[in-house]
Design an enzyme around this catalytic site. Structure first.
Site, PDB file in Angstrom:
ATOM      1  N   ILE A  38      -7.042   8.083  -0.499  1.00  0.00           N
ATOM      2  CA  ILE A  38      -6.920   6.633  -0.599  1.00  0.00           C
ATOM      3  C   ILE A  38      -7.629   6.052   0.615  1.00  0.00           C
ATOM      4  O   ILE A  38      -7.400   6.479   1.747  1.00  0.00           O
ATOM      5  CB  ILE A  38      -5.448   6.188  -0.694  1.00  0.00           C
ATOM      6  CG1 ILE A  38      -5.346   4.666  -0.787  1.00  0.00           C
ATOM      7  CG2 ILE A  38      -4.599   6.724   0.441  1.00  0.00           C
ATOM      8  CD1 ILE A  38      -3.951   4.160  -1.153  1.00  0.00           C
ATOM      9  N   SER A  39      -8.528   5.113   0.383  1.00  0.00           N
ATOM     10  CA  SER A  39      -9.448   4.659   1.427  1.00  0.00           C
ATOM     11  C   SER A  39      -8.744   3.939   2.571  1.00  0.00           C
ATOM     12  O   SER A  39      -7.683   3.328   2.398  1.00  0.00           O
ATOM     13  CB  SER A  39     -10.508   3.722   0.830  1.00  0.00           C
ATOM     14  OG  SER A  39     -11.341   4.406  -0.063  1.00  0.00           O
ATOM     15  N   GLN A  40      -9.385   3.985   3.723  1.00  0.00           N
ATOM     16  CA  GLN A  40      -8.956   3.248   4.908  1.00  0.00           C
ATOM     17  C   GLN A  40      -8.856   1.759   4.562  1.00  0.00           C
ATOM     18  O   GLN A  40      -9.744   1.195   3.910  1.00  0.00           O
ATOM     19  CB  GLN A  40      -9.997   3.476   6.003  1.00  0.00           C
ATOM     20  CG  GLN A  40      -9.791   2.733   7.283  1.00  0.00           C
ATOM     21  CD  GLN A  40     -10.978   2.927   8.234  1.00  0.00           C
ATOM     22  OE1 GLN A  40     -11.895   3.692   7.940  1.00  0.00           O
ATOM     23  NE2 GLN A  40     -10.953   2.231   9.353  1.00  0.00           N
TER      24      GLN A  40
ATOM     25  N   ARG B 119       0.825  -1.216   0.000  1.00  0.00           N
ATOM     26  CA  ARG B 119       0.000   0.000   0.000  1.00  0.00           C
ATOM     27  C   ARG B 119       0.858   1.265   0.000  1.00  0.00           C
ATOM     28  O   ARG B 119       0.446   2.289  -0.567  1.00  0.00           O
ATOM     29  CB  ARG B 119      -0.925  -0.012   1.223  1.00  0.00           C
ATOM     30  CG  ARG B 119      -1.955   1.143   1.248  1.00  0.00           C
ATOM     31  CD  ARG B 119      -2.914   0.963   2.417  1.00  0.00           C
ATOM     32  NE  ARG B 119      -3.987   1.961   2.417  1.00  0.00           N
ATOM     33  CZ  ARG B 119      -4.079   2.983   3.254  1.00  0.00           C
ATOM     34  NH1 ARG B 119      -3.125   3.168   4.172  1.00  0.00           N
ATOM     35  NH2 ARG B 119      -5.090   3.825   3.187  1.00  0.00           N
TER      36      ARG B 119
END
Length: 218
Positions: free
Chosen positions: A67-69, A41
């Site tokens: 950017i998502s959790q 990530r």
């Protein structure tokens, strides 16, 4: 610290992220957990925020996006019930992190991004280039991508104020869509289409995503 030691530390952080933030909260899919442990990530996060790449939070991205959790990425992906025969449409490529998770689990991934800079960033990410089952489309997600429809699964990573009709039309009978809906207070929905093309919507949880952009808003 050597590059090798750096990589080992990052791998440990990634494994802890999955075990502590995701698996411990009920995500059980073995293939999904394996993909989350594999995909780096930190290579999808802007350099200024990489030290937080494996924390349990959404992070700033490029072009005013996020950017998502990790937990939300996991939950949304698990809800799609993907396997190696699945054809997926992703609305909102972003930097491509969610895209690569999908590519690990599905047969074909069509990913749409409306912001040209993000589209290019994702396409040119060296991690993404390891996959030959991703097709990138620069376009308006409200319209979906009719050329490759129908899709077994659709995932939307930005919040429209309503569920776009084009997306439900492009969902295959028996298909599943995960989408956040709302302007200020947003709810994540699982949208399903039965074999008679009847649409059902199930609320899952409260979420907070950036608004889904239309072409006219650019």
């Amino acid at each position: 610290m050597s590059v090798e030691n750096d990589e080992k530390l990052l791998e440990k952080e990634r494994r802890m992220m999955v075990e502590d933030q995701i698996e411990s909260r009920g995500v059980k899919g073995k293939a999904l957990l394996t993909a989350l442990k594999k995909i780096p990530r930190h290579l999808f996060v802007p350099a200024d925020f990489r030290e937080y790449a494996y924390s349990d939070q959404a992070l700033p991205s490029y072009c005013g996006q996020t950017i998502s959790q990790p937990y939300i990425v996991a939950i949304m992906t698990e809800m799609l019930s993907l396997d190696k025969s699945s054809k997926v449409l992703e609305i909102g490529t972003g930097t491509g992190y969610q895209t690569t998770i999908l590519a690990e689990l599905a047969n074909e991934v069509y990913t749409m991004e409306i912001i040209p800079e993000l589209h290019d960033i994702a396409k040119n990410n060296p991690v993404v280039q390891n996959y030959n089952n991703i097709k990138f489309i620069l376009g308006d997600g409200y319209k979906g991508y009719e050329a490759a429809a129908p899709y077994d699964a659709i995932i939307v990573t930005a919040a429209p104020p309503y569920v776009p009709e084009a997306l439900t039309n492009q969902l295959a009978p028996g298909g599943r869509m995960v989408i956040p809906v709302g302007a200020y207070e947003q709810t994540l929905y699982l949208v399903t289409k039965d074999l008679d093309d009847k649409i059902s919507m199930k609320p899952l949880l409260w979420v907070q995503f950036v608004p889904m952009i239309k072409k006219k808003d650019l």
